[in-house]
Design a protein around this motif. Structure first.
Motif, PDB file in Angstrom:
ATOM      1  N   ARG A   1      39.269  44.842  32.454  1.00 23.46           N
ATOM      2  CA  ARG A   1      39.199  44.644  33.898  1.00 23.46           C
ATOM      3  C   ARG A   1      40.502  44.053  34.434  1.00 23.46           C
ATOM      4  O   ARG A   1      40.939  44.372  35.522  1.00 23.46           O
ATOM      5  CB  ARG A   1      38.037  43.703  34.237  1.00 23.46           C
ATOM      6  CG  ARG A   1      36.669  44.288  33.969  1.00 23.46           C
ATOM      7  CD  ARG A   1      35.596  43.460  34.668  1.00 23.46           C
ATOM      8  NE  ARG A   1      34.268  43.933  34.304  1.00 23.46           N
ATOM      9  CZ  ARG A   1      33.443  43.284  33.503  1.00 23.46           C
ATOM     10  NH1 ARG A   1      33.815  42.129  32.982  1.00 23.46           N
ATOM     11  NH2 ARG A   1      32.259  43.762  33.217  1.00 23.46           N
ATOM     12  N   ARG A   2      41.120  43.180  33.655  1.00 25.43           N
ATOM     13  CA  ARG A   2      42.338  42.545  34.121  1.00 25.43           C
ATOM     14  C   ARG A   2      43.514  43.501  34.148  1.00 25.43           C
ATOM     15  O   ARG A   2      44.514  43.234  34.808  1.00 25.43           O
ATOM     16  CB  ARG A   2      42.672  41.347  33.222  1.00 25.43           C
ATOM     17  CG  ARG A   2      41.687  40.206  33.359  1.00 25.43           C
ATOM     18  CD  ARG A   2      42.239  38.960  32.693  1.00 25.43           C
ATOM     19  NE  ARG A   2      42.376  39.136  31.249  1.00 25.43           N
ATOM     20  CZ  ARG A   2      41.437  38.801  30.378  1.00 25.43           C
ATOM     21  NH1 ARG A   2      40.284  38.312  30.795  1.00 25.43           N
ATOM     22  NH2 ARG A   2      41.639  38.973  29.085  1.00 25.43           N
TER      23      ARG A   2
ATOM     24  N   VAL B   1      45.730  48.555  40.361  1.00 19.89           N
ATOM     25  CA  VAL B   1      45.497  47.783  41.585  1.00 19.89           C
ATOM     26  C   VAL B   1      44.884  48.644  42.681  1.00 19.89           C
ATOM     27  O   VAL B   1      44.370  48.116  43.673  1.00 19.89           O
ATOM     28  CB  VAL B   1      46.820  47.168  42.088  1.00 19.89           C
ATOM     29  CG1 VAL B   1      47.346  46.158  41.104  1.00 19.89           C
ATOM     30  CG2 VAL B   1      47.856  48.257  42.358  1.00 19.89           C
TER      31      VAL B   1
ATOM     32  N   GLN C   1      40.049  49.694  43.944  1.00 19.02           N
ATOM     33  CA  GLN C   1      39.093  49.547  45.037  1.00 19.02           C
ATOM     34  C   GLN C   1      39.220  50.655  46.081  1.00 19.02           C
ATOM     35  O   GLN C   1      38.200  51.223  46.492  1.00 19.02           O
ATOM     36  CB  GLN C   1      39.235  48.166  45.692  1.00 19.02           C
ATOM     37  CG  GLN C   1      38.254  47.957  46.833  1.00 19.02           C
ATOM     38  CD  GLN C   1      38.197  46.521  47.300  1.00 19.02           C
ATOM     39  OE1 GLN C   1      38.280  45.601  46.514  1.00 19.02           O
ATOM     40  NE2 GLN C   1      38.050  46.324  48.599  1.00 19.02           N
TER      41      GLN C   1
ATOM     42  N   LEU D   1      35.048  46.166  39.920  1.00 21.10           N
ATOM     43  CA  LEU D   1      36.374  46.559  40.397  1.00 21.10           C
ATOM     44  C   LEU D   1      36.599  46.194  41.854  1.00 21.10           C
ATOM     45  O   LEU D   1      37.731  46.238  42.329  1.00 21.10           O
ATOM     46  CB  LEU D   1      36.570  48.070  40.218  1.00 21.10           C
ATOM     47  CG  LEU D   1      36.355  48.637  38.815  1.00 21.10           C
ATOM     48  CD1 LEU D   1      36.640  50.124  38.807  1.00 21.10           C
ATOM     49  CD2 LEU D   1      37.243  47.926  37.822  1.00 21.10           C
ATOM     50  N   TRP D   2      35.537  45.869  42.573  1.00 16.20           N
ATOM     51  CA  TRP D   2      35.682  45.546  43.996  1.00 16.20           C
ATOM     52  C   TRP D   2      36.226  44.140  44.137  1.00 16.20           C
ATOM     53  O   TRP D   2      35.627  43.180  43.663  1.00 16.20           O
ATOM     54  CB  TRP D   2      34.337  45.657  44.714  1.00 16.20           C
ATOM     55  CG  TRP D   2      33.873  47.061  44.876  1.00 16.20           C
ATOM     56  CD1 TRP D   2      33.177  47.801  43.973  1.00 16.20           C
ATOM     57  CD2 TRP D   2      34.067  47.909  46.005  1.00 16.20           C
ATOM     58  NE1 TRP D   2      32.935  49.048  44.473  1.00 16.20           N
ATOM     59  CE2 TRP D   2      33.465  49.150  45.714  1.00 16.20           C
ATOM     60  CE3 TRP D   2      34.692  47.735  47.245  1.00 16.20           C
ATOM     61  CZ2 TRP D   2      33.470  50.209  46.611  1.00 16.20           C
ATOM     62  CZ3 TRP D   2      34.703  48.791  48.140  1.00 16.20           C
ATOM     63  CH2 TRP D   2      34.098  50.011  47.817  1.00 16.20           C
ATOM     64  N   GLN D   3      37.356  44.025  44.800  1.00 10.82           N
ATOM     65  CA  GLN D   3      37.944  42.709  45.033  1.00 10.82           C
ATOM     66  C   GLN D   3      37.356  42.068  46.289  1.00 10.82           C
ATOM     67  O   GLN D   3      37.237  40.852  46.367  1.00 10.82           O
ATOM     68  CB  GLN D   3      39.463  42.823  45.163  1.00 10.82           C
ATOM     69  CG  GLN D   3      40.131  43.365  43.904  1.00 10.82           C
ATOM     70  CD  GLN D   3      41.618  43.595  44.097  1.00 10.82           C
ATOM     71  OE1 GLN D   3      42.125  43.469  45.209  1.00 10.82           O
ATOM     72  NE2 GLN D   3      42.308  43.939  43.028  1.00 10.82           N
ATOM     73  N   ASP D   4      37.010  42.888  47.267  1.00 15.71           N
ATOM     74  CA  ASP D   4      36.429  42.388  48.513  1.00 15.71           C
ATOM     75  C   ASP D   4      34.907  42.434  48.397  1.00 15.71           C
ATOM     76  O   ASP D   4      34.281  43.472  48.615  1.00 15.71           O
ATOM     77  CB  ASP D   4      36.910  43.236  49.698  1.00 15.71           C
ATOM     78  CG  ASP D   4      36.507  42.642  51.032  1.00 15.71           C
ATOM     79  OD1 ASP D   4      35.638  41.753  51.048  1.00 15.71           O
ATOM     80  OD2 ASP D   4      37.057  43.074  52.073  1.00 15.71           O
ATOM     81  N   GLU D   5      34.330  41.301  48.045  1.00 15.27           N
ATOM     82  CA  GLU D   5      32.889  41.250  47.811  1.00 15.27           C
ATOM     83  C   GLU D   5      32.105  41.515  49.098  1.00 15.27           C
ATOM     84  O   GLU D   5      31.048  42.155  49.069  1.00 15.27           O
ATOM     85  CB  GLU D   5      32.516  39.878  47.246  1.00 15.27           C
ATOM     86  CG  GLU D   5      31.085  39.757  46.761  1.00 15.27           C
ATOM     87  CD  GLU D   5      30.807  40.564  45.508  1.00 15.27           C
ATOM     88  OE1 GLU D   5      29.625  40.815  45.228  1.00 15.27           O
ATOM     89  OE2 GLU D   5      31.781  40.947  44.822  1.00 15.27           O
TER      90      GLU D   5
END
Length: 393
Positions: free
Chosen positions: A153-154, A158, A161, A191-195
């Motif tokens: 995941r890391r 980039v 999303q 993978l979603w950064q914006d929860e």
């Protein structure tokens, strides 16, 4: 699309070759393609690096150089074990040029390393750009059955999303709402950064699927937690949709003798207007206990619930607890100095009986009157708002 892919050694150190490639990556990421070609040529004079050749090919492709008119294959010949940087950069080239025959190269790369999430993303986007809808679905099913360790995941692209957002949009346009929901709730949800965006999409799809029990639980949770503003009017609308949706499900179950409504009988669900009123009223009480500015949402939600109850023919169930005149007076006491006050309650003024209107007008006049014991600035604001909003017309 950023093409930087770093391959670290034991201990987290980056080797000399990677440091030499870094300026080329930076030039490409800043769209300085001519400089990237110059740096690649300079490096290739000192060292025969496959990754440098691939990066040069990518820069030439972006410049639409005649050298790339015959395709990428003559420019770069893949070795048996090209390494992460060379493979990742080449996939960027293939994806940007995207001819149907190149998709085979990506599929072969993915087959050689099926656990590499970046390669899988490249393959999926290739299917999207070629309108291969069936293969998109097959590819997604394959990804869902794979475990995704934290280390992977890391190292994800980039752009994961935006690509997932596009995939969810495609599935929704194809009316494949179940599949879209699986993307948002399954392994790929990491993978979603914006929860907040993910949760909003999830609620929209659940509403489309009429999953009223789930929506009821989610909206109640969000309206009671500090991380979500309880002034979000959309959440209240979804909550009320779920309440009346549950009521319809329960009525249909009783009428047909079907057991499908058994899942509506959860004690945690608000499946009648009286329970919904108690929940909203608890939010109002919470606001009244606060010091300082209050949120308008809970107070307007009570009006909306009474309005919807009457529209659904169950308004009598709230007759003993909901007093429209009291709600309007309380709302004006708290928000009468705001110019949005009239527009907020305008759609609900019909909830009052004709006999209550004179009393309400008297209340407004008394609140707008100047008093030696009141704050002069606030009182003037109330008078101006009252006149401009035509409450008394």
């Amino acid at each position: 699309m950023p093409v930087t892919v770093w391959e670290t050694k034991a201990g987290g150190h980056v080797d000399v070759t990677e440091r030499r490639l870094k300026p080329i990556y930076e030039a490409l990421d800043t769209h300085n393609n001519k400089k990237a070609i110059q740096l690649a040529d300079k490096l290739l004079e000192k060292q025969d690096l496959l990754c440098a050749k691939v990066l040069k090919a990518l820069a030439l492709l972006r410049l639409a150089s005649p050298q790339t008119q015959c395709g990428l294959q003559p420019l770069v010949v893949m070795e048996a074990h090209p390494g992460l940087q060379a493979t990742g950069a080449r996939l960027c080239c293939v994806q940007e040029e995207m001819k149907p025959e190149y998709i085979v190269e990506i599929e072969v790369t993915v087959k050689d390393d099926p656990t590499n999430e970046e390669y899988m993303t490249h393959l999926f986007m290739a299917y999207v750009r070629l309108n291969e809808y069936k293969r998109q679905q097959q590819h997604q099913h394959q990804r869902q059955h794979q475990r995704m360790p934290p280390a992977s995941r890391r190292c994800l692209d980039v752009d994961a999303q935006p690509k997932l957002r596009l995939y969810v949009m495609v599935l929704r346009q194809q009316n494949k709402h179940e599949a879209a929901l699986t993307v948002l709730q399954g392994e790929l949800s990491a993978l979603w950064q914006d929860e907040s965006e993910k949760e909003q999409l999830e609620r929209e799809i659940l509403w489309t699927l009429k999953r009223w029990p789930v929506i009821n639980q989610i909206t109640k949770r969000d309206l009671q937690t500090e991380r979500v503003c309880s002034d979000d009017w959309g959440l209240y609308q979804l909550y009320f949709d779920s309440v009346f949706g549950l009521m319809e499900m329960q009525a249909l179950s009783i009428a047909t003798g079907d057991d499908a409504g058994d899942n509506v009988c959860d004690d945690d669900l608000d499946r009648d207007v009286l329970t919904a009123w108690k929940f909203v009223d608890s939010l109002v009480a919470k606001e009244l206990e606060k010091k300082g500015a209050k949120l308008r949402g809970p107070f307007m939600a009570r009006m909306e619930l009474v309005n919807r109850s009457r529209q659904h023919g169950v308004g009598q169930h709230l007759a003993d607890v909901a007093a429209p005149l009291q709600m309007f007076c309380e709302y004006y006491d708290l928000f009468g100095d705001q110019y949005c006050c009239y527009s907020d309650v305008d759609n609900y003024l019909h909830l009052m009986d004709d006999s209550q209107q004179p009393e309400f007008l008297t209340k407004l006049r008394s609140q707008a009157a100047l008093s030696s014991s009141s704050d002069e600035a606030e009182t003037i604001d109330r008078k101006e708002a009252l006149n401009d909003q035509s409450f008394l017309s």
